[in-house]
Design an enzyme around this catalytic site. Structure first.
Site, mmCIF file in Angstrom:
data_model
loop_
_atom_site.group_PDB
_atom_site.id
_atom_site.type_symbol
_atom_site.label_atom_id
_atom_site.label_comp_id
_atom_site.label_asym_id
_atom_site.label_seq_id
_atom_site.Cartn_x
_atom_site.Cartn_y
_atom_site.Cartn_z
ATOM 1 N N HIS A 53 1.017 -1.606 -0.363
ATOM 2 C CA HIS A 53 -0.052 -0.128 -0.459
ATOM 3 C C HIS A 53 1.053 1.353 0.002
ATOM 4 C CE1 HIS A 53 0.475 -0.937 4.405
ATOM 5 N NE2 HIS A 53 0.595 0.434 4.416
ATOM 6 N N HIS B 233 0.818 5.501 1.444
ATOM 7 C CA HIS B 233 0.629 6.290 1.472
ATOM 8 C C HIS B 233 0.645 7.688 0.964
ATOM 9 C CE1 HIS B 233 0.167 4.307 5.892
ATOM 10 N NE2 HIS B 233 0.930 3.456 5.232
HETATM 11 P P1 AMP Z 1 1.451 0.512 7.914
HETATM 12 O O1 AMP Z 1 1.950 0.894 8.778
HETATM 13 O O2 AMP Z 1 2.189 1.040 6.074
HETATM 14 O O3 AMP Z 1 1.212 -0.519 6.846
HETATM 15 O O4 AMP Z 1 -0.398 1.396 7.457
HETATM 16 C C1 AMP Z 1 -0.986 0.663 7.528
HETATM 17 C C2 AMP Z 1 -1.744 1.458 7.579
HETATM 18 O O5 AMP Z 1 -3.339 0.912 7.445
HETATM 19 C C3 AMP Z 1 -1.992 2.742 8.963
HETATM 20 O O6 AMP Z 1 -1.958 3.623 8.256
HETATM 21 C C4 AMP Z 1 -3.598 1.878 9.358
HETATM 22 O O7 AMP Z 1 -4.465 3.227 9.963
HETATM 23 C C5 AMP Z 1 -4.055 1.118 8.454
HETATM 24 N N1 AMP Z 1 -5.286 0.459 8.372
HETATM 25 C C6 AMP Z 1 -5.475 -0.668 9.346
HETATM 26 N N2 AMP Z 1 -6.210 -0.235 9.077
HETATM 27 C C7 AMP Z 1 -7.352 0.373 8.456
HETATM 28 C C8 AMP Z 1 -8.582 0.285 8.336
HETATM 29 N N3 AMP Z 1 -9.926 -1.354 9.267
HETATM 30 N N4 AMP Z 1 -9.294 0.491 7.213
HETATM 31 C C9 AMP Z 1 -8.435 1.832 6.705
HETATM 32 N N5 AMP Z 1 -7.366 2.140 7.293
HETATM 33 C C10 AMP Z 1 -6.699 1.315 8.232
#
Ligand code: AMP
Length: 139
Positions: free
Chosen positions: A101, A103
């Site tokens: 993913h 950001h």
């Molecule tokens: P990372 O730390 O780069 O793996 O980012 C994962 C991101 O996913 C974090 O910013 C979380 O806030 C986001 N996240 C986790 N669960 C969900 C969800 N159900 N809907 C939207 N974002 C989420």
């Protein structure tokens, strides 16, 4: 947990809710549930891959295409002054969801997040050696 079992897969399958802002054949974009700033959006491929190194070129191109398409709309929607586009790779880098993913984080000149990362310095000759080492790996 496999890539197929992550929370993002559940969002693609509509098994859990998300605020989806954009979708096409290959990608999905939705608001981060724990935003750094309003409008913080995640962009994912529909094809499940763990990181950019597991992704094929078409998947990466589709992600970049979506990021370029939606980022101006996100910035306009929240009135952002700038934007960070990043992808955490590995737990040491802050990755929590092991499904590729990106950001998109709207930034404001007043948000106080400047200089959140530290800096280091190279000793005399160290940068040259390191650049040569990396280049040699790629040769
Ligand atoms: P990372 O730390 O780069 O793996 O980012 C994962 C991101 O996913 C974090 O910013 C979380 O806030 C986001 N996240 C986790 N669960 C969900 C969800 N159900 N809907 C939207 N974002 C989420």
């Amino acid at each position: 947990m496999t890539t197929e079992d992550t929370v993002f897969t559940k969002i693609i399958r509509r098994e859990i809710p998300a605020h989806i802002v954009y979708e096409d054949t290959d990608t999905l974009a939705f608001l981060d549930i724990n935003p750094n700033n309003p409008g913080h959006t995640l962009v994912i491929p529909k094809k499940p891959v763990r990181n950019i190194f597991d992704a094929d070129d078409a998947t990466l191109a589709a992600l970049m295409h979506t990021i370029r398409k939606i980022t101006p709309a996100i910035q306009d929607a929240v009135g952002a002054d700038g934007v960070n586009i990043n992808s955490n790779h590995g737990a040491a880098a802050g990755q929590e969801v092991f499904y590729l993913h990106f950001h998109i984080i709207p930034r404001f000149s007043t948000d106080g997040y400047k200089h959140t990362w530290g800096h280091t310095t190279y000793k005399e000759g160290e940068a040259s050696l390191l650049a040569q080492k990396i280049a040699a790996q790629l040769a």
